[in-house]
Motif scaffolding. Structure first.
Motif, PDB file in Angstrom:
ATOM      1  N   ARG A  71      50.195  41.960  47.910  1.00  0.00           N
ATOM      2  CA  ARG A  71      50.922  43.195  48.170  1.00  0.00           C
ATOM      3  C   ARG A  71      51.387  43.287  49.617  1.00  0.00           C
ATOM      4  N   TYR A  72      50.522  42.900  50.531  1.00  0.00           N
ATOM      5  CA  TYR A  72      50.854  43.100  51.940  1.00  0.00           C
ATOM      6  C   TYR A  72      51.386  41.842  52.602  1.00  0.00           C
ATOM      7  N   GLN A  78      55.927  46.524  52.754  1.00  0.00           N
ATOM      8  CA  GLN A  78      54.912  47.553  52.523  1.00  0.00           C
ATOM      9  C   GLN A  78      54.562  48.197  53.863  1.00  0.00           C
ATOM     10  N   TYR A  80      52.856  49.072  57.205  1.00  0.00           N
ATOM     11  CA  TYR A  80      52.222  48.183  58.184  1.00  0.00           C
ATOM     12  C   TYR A  80      51.628  49.029  59.293  1.00  0.00           C
TER      13      TYR A  80
ATOM     14  N   SER B 310      46.918  38.629  59.315  1.00  0.00           N
ATOM     15  CA  SER B 310      47.361  39.935  58.827  1.00  0.00           C
ATOM     16  C   SER B 310      48.106  40.682  59.924  1.00  0.00           C
ATOM     17  N   TYR B 375      44.466  45.101  54.434  1.00  0.00           N
ATOM     18  CA  TYR B 375      45.135  46.271  53.891  1.00  0.00           C
ATOM     19  C   TYR B 375      46.162  46.793  54.885  1.00  0.00           C
ATOM     20  N   ARG B 376      47.379  46.964  54.452  1.00  0.00           N
ATOM     21  CA  ARG B 376      48.493  47.397  55.299  1.00  0.00           C
ATOM     22  C   ARG B 376      48.722  46.479  56.493  1.00  0.00           C
ATOM     23  N   ARG B 378      50.564  42.619  57.806  1.00  0.00           N
ATOM     24  CA  ARG B 378      51.728  41.763  57.555  1.00  0.00           C
ATOM     25  C   ARG B 378      51.176  40.378  57.333  1.00  0.00           C
TER      26      ARG B 378
END
Lengths: 294, 662
Positions: A71-72, A78, A80, B310, B375-376, B378
């Motif tokens: 998902r990310y 999405q 960030y 991330s 989570y959230r 990149r």
């Protein structure tokens, strides 16, 4: 599309391998999940619960991880939030979830450890039978003090009767006595007496063996446990009692010599005090020390 | 006299079986080829000056990793021999190995993989990364670092020496549990090789642990408080604390076994009041924390990798640190779970069982924190992150298997079974090794100046993961069927197909290893395309990326100042806002000189160990005196450092910049 095809192929592969494993597992005997004894039954409950736990926690966790990762991914546009960190509430949750699971599991662990402690006598209608086990290089000697017989690498017991095994070793490194279908397993050591109580729920032949590597003949320290009816058992005892193959001091000294891959043997009239004298050999003051008294 | 010189070593003990002769010839051939190459390219002097005597942790780290990879290969050869035997040896067939030979092989496999492959990779990576991450130019004790490395090498040579000089290896299992390892049951020199190899390399590990402990506590850049340290530094600190706490136990336990075997004492014998149960206790008081020494740094690596890829700061930093500390403390209190079946009562067993289960809590927290980090974010799905996902897939199941084993009642059935073998391989391969792979892929460009080929890295990962499941799921099933570990022969034919699938799984893993070797070769060949001189190929967060790739030998011309967590990320942000960097002013600083005394001392330690194995007491004496003399000479050497002046630094920095922008 290419991605989807890959995923489908991957899933088909994984499923076919899983099926193969199931077939092979059914083909063999999953002794630990197919208990034939009182203790093994209790132990297998835990094993099944752990399997359920593994699938209930493991698979969702892996799927959830994959979900987040896909998902990310960069380019998915999405949300960030590079500076976001788990707040107090989330942190508390992250600590509480595993803590709760472990709390429950710890209670189960504590209670089962006490309920199926190998030192616990098994309560049943019939009177327990005592069997003294001596781990030798590389075979098992079983002495039946009440019946006045002894066997090597072969056990015959009446079903539905608790068996009180007392274990020690002679001229051998540490060993472990294991009958997976009936329940496991306890070390046999020189100069020590350990104990395990087991009971077969129904007649049958169950494999037993050594679980702790003890040198050259280790893999040949196998024996069969034959659980029979009471009647058959007493007939068997009687037939051995009448045999001329006695286990005297000389015979025992020969038995202690290292040897590998021993077939089952039966003896009548083992030396009365054999087990205690084996244990006492290793004690400086001649007193037996029971692990349970330490 | 003869006895003092040659002890038990006679003509007959020299290699005379195919595998020892083969091993000897291979080793000699490899040595000859290496020597020829070095002579042809005139590199002996370069090798000695630049590498072997170096005190630069980056050089030492790379040497650790090279030796560890060689040992990984050696351990893998053992693994395939074990698997082949078990796939073949059923019913009337007894396979191709004798029981004794088979037992030597699995003993060597365990020791080599734990002490020399995994530990080596780990200490190597710590050497490479930790000084850079804390903004230091070196470790606290450069001499101890080279000495520790060379003692590790001496141990690695000693464990393989029976190939060349004969005798055999211990056939006792990797921990040489007494009383099986006592003279009564193991009269040969195998256990003595085990003793001296582990004693020597264990001393090396202890020195490395001490060194990292002091380095991390005392040598951090200004502004880097404990709670600003990167997670890999934190876990290295925890791991070092464990090393310093438990490796002395290992040393003492082995020393007591040595006294039993050499001087007829009775610590762990079955007779004359010896107590083998004490050996089991002591060895696991070291052995269990050892598992966490191996796994904790991997957790640190995953924290780095997950947050970098991330592009997000690590979620729950404090709770991640607390979890690591929690694991460190708890790991010292669980050793008894390795022998619930030795006959302790239900109370003792249950208490140790529960303390073991509790370790699952901080471990679970770490996994959740990594999920929150992604989570959230990149997320860039690089091959380092693949290894992390592989870790989640394997470690979760391995961990649940561990929680099951922690409950004494279940352990009574699973102890010493193949289920246990599958469990700890899941933890060490899925936990420690996958983490090390992630770390090596992640930090490779930092030290080599170019990235590894990502595509081949991912292919290798898929081979490894598939192979891993194929190889170890059968072992879990076999455990449930009542198969014990370490069987050189079994009678139940229903087990054989599972053993065979397991071998196939290993073949798939081998394909993964081959891909990794290919990956390195191709990456070196195409290094021009994957060049990274900027020093920051992943858009990463911690200090090690603030310097060039590869870093200069002094790491930092000016020690960076740290203003928060993710120091380099913050610097980059500041650079964006304020692109004109302040004029730097160089100052003189001290650096350690190279020293050959590590290699000399370890050479004498090797001689001492080898002589002790064969009871050549005269030669052992020479080895011991040699060690002491080296130590004294080194201790009186007052000029162990040299000064790099500001002008020299300015010149070096200018050259470096010219090179980068060229």
């Amino acid at each position: 599309m290419k991605h989807k095809a890959k995923t489908v192929i991957f899933l088909i592969d994984a499923l076919s391998i899983a099926t193969l494993f199931v077939i092979l597992a059914r083909n063999g005997n999953l002794q630990l999940l197919n208990p034939q004894g009182y203790v093994a039954q209790g132990q297998s409950t835990l094993l099944v619960m752990a399997l359920v736990l593994a699938f209930c926690i493991g698979i969702p966790l892996i799927l959830f991880t994959l979900f987040i990762v896909f998902r990310y991914q960069e380019g998915n546009n999405q949300a960030y939030t590079p500076e976001w960190s788990a707040g107090k509430k989330l942190t508390t949750a992250w600590w509480s979830i595993p803590a709760c699971i472990i709390f429950v599991w710890a209670i189960i662990g504590w209670q089962s450890a006490h309920a199926y402690d190998p030192y616990n006598p098994i309560i049943a209608q019939s009177k327990p039978i005592e069997i003294e086990v001596v781990a030798l290089r590389w075979k098992w000697l079983f002495i039946y003090p009440q019946e006045n017989i002894a066997t090597v690498n072969y056990l015959e017991i009446p079903a539905n009767t608790p068996i009180d095994f007392q274990l020690t070793a002679d001229n051998a490194p540490m060993n472990s006595f294991w009958i997976p279908s009936l329940g496991g397993q306890i070390y046999a050591m020189t100069g020590m007496v350990t104990q395990i109580h087991l009971m077969a729920n129904k007649p049958g032949d169950y494999p037993g063996g050594a679980a702790e590597m003890s040198g050259e003949g280790f893999s040949g320290m196998n024996f069969t446990v034959k659980a029979t009816s009471n009647k058959e058992y007493s007939q068997w005892v009687q037939s051995i009692n009448q045999s001329a193959n006695m286990l005297d001091t000389n015979g025992y000294n020969k038995l202690v010599e290292p040897s590998t891959n021993n077939q089952g043997k039966e003896f009548s009239q083992p030396n009365k005090n054999l087990f205690n004298s084996i244990v006492a050999k290793y004690m400086s003051n001649g007193n037996t020390i029971y692990m349970s008294q330490m | 006299m003869w006895n003092l010189l040659f002890g038990k070593l006679t003509w007959n003990s020299l290699p005379h079986v195919w595998y020892t002769i083969g091993g000897t010839l291979t080793l000699m051939l490899m040595g000859a080829v290496a020597a020829a190459v070095l002579t042809y390219t005139k590199r002996w002097k370069w090798l000695w000056n630049e590498w072997l005597t170096s005190t630069d942790p980056k050089r030492i780290g790379i040497m650790y990793i090279i030796v560890a990879l060689l040992m990984l290969f050696r351990g893998a050869l053992d693994a395939i021999m074990i698997w082949m035997q078990q796939a073949l040896s059923v019913g009337s067939s007894t396979g191709y190995l004798s029981a004794d030979h088979f037992q030597q092989i699995f003993t060597a496999h365990g020791d080599i993989m734990v002490f020399f492959a995994t530990m080596g990779l780990l200490v190597g990576l710590m050497n490479l990364v930790v000084p850079l991450q804390i903004g230091a130019r070196d470790l606290a004790f450069p001499f101890l670092n080279t000495l520790g490395f060379w003692l590790y090498v001496a141990g690695a040579i000693l464990i393989n020496m029976f190939f060349v000089f004969g005798g055999d290896f211990a056939a006792t299992g990797w921990l040489a549990q007494a009383p099986l390892s006592e003279l009564q049951f193991s009269p040969g020199v195998g256990v003595d090789y085990w003793i001296w190899s582990l004693q020597v390399s264990g001393l090396g590990s202890l020195l490395a642990g001490l060194n990292f402990l002091v380095t991390i506590l005392k040598m951090r850049a200004p502004g880097m408080t404990l709670m600003r340290m990167p997670l890999f530094v934190w876990t290295t600190l925890c791991s070092s604390i464990l090393v310093v706490t438990v490796f002395p136990i290992l040393a003492i336990t082995i020393a007591m076994l040595t006294l039993d075997r050499y001087l007829g004492m009775h610590f762990f014998t079955t007779t004359n009041g010896g107590n083998p149960m004490m050996y089991i206790n002591l060895i696991w008081m070291w052995g269990h924390p050892e598992v966490y020494i191996l796994v904790l740094p991997s957790f640190g690596i995953f924290s780095e990798v997950v947050s970098t890829f991330s592009h997000k700061k690590l979620a729950g930093y404090t709770s991640q640190v607390l979890a690591a500390i929690f694991v460190t403390i708890l790991s010292l209190m669980v050793w008894l779970h390795h022998f619930f079946t030795m006959g302790a009562g239900a109370d003792v067993n249950a208490i140790f069982g529960i303390s073991t289960m509790i370790i699952a809590i901080p471990t679970g927290v770490q996994i959740f924190n990594w999920l929150s980090t992604m989570y959230r974010g990149r997320i860039v799905l690089s091959s380092s992150l693949y290894w992390f996902l592989g870790f989640v897939a394997t470690f979760t199941f391995g961990g649940i298997a561990g929680v099951l084993l922690a409950s004494p009642t279940a352990d009574y059935q699973l102890h010493n079974s193949l289920f246990l073998v599958a469990h700890f391989h899941t933890m060490i391969v899925g936990g420690a090794l996958f983490g090390l792979f992630a770390g090596i892929t992640y930090w490779f460009p930092k030290f080599m100046g170019f990235k590894l080929n990502e595509k081949l890295g991912k292919t290798a990962f898929w081979f490894w993961l598939t192979g891993f499941f194929l190889a170890f799921i059968p072992l879990y099933i076999l455990g449930y069927m009542g198969a014990t570990r370490r069987l050189d022969h079994y009678t139940n034919p229903a087990w054989q197909p599972l053993f065979i699938i397991s071998v196939l799984g290993f073949m798939v893993i081998l394909a993964g290893v081959t891909t990794q070797i290919l990956q390195i070769i191709i990456s070196i060949k195409n290094r021009k395309q994957n060049m990274d001189l900027s020093g920051d190929p992943w858009d990463a967060r911690n200090l090690e990326w603030a310097t060039s790739s590869p870093p200069p030998f002094y790491n930092y011309a000016v020690i960076p100042e740290v203003h928060g967590r993710d120091a380099f990320w913050e610097m980059k942000k500041e650079m964006k806002e304020n692109p004109q960097p302040a004029n730097v002013e160089y100052k003189d600083f001290e650096l350690p000189k190279n020293t050959p005394f590590g290699i000399y001392l370890a050479g004498f330690a090797l001689l001492f160990g080898f002589a002790m194995v064969w009871h050549m007491f005269l030669i052992a004496g020479i080895g011991f005196v040699g060690m002491m003399v080296c130590l004294i000479i080194r201790a009186f050497d007052e000029e162990t450092e040299y000064i790099l002046t500001a002008q020299e630094i300015a010149k070096l920095e200018q050259e470096r910049k010219d090179h980068i922008y060229a």
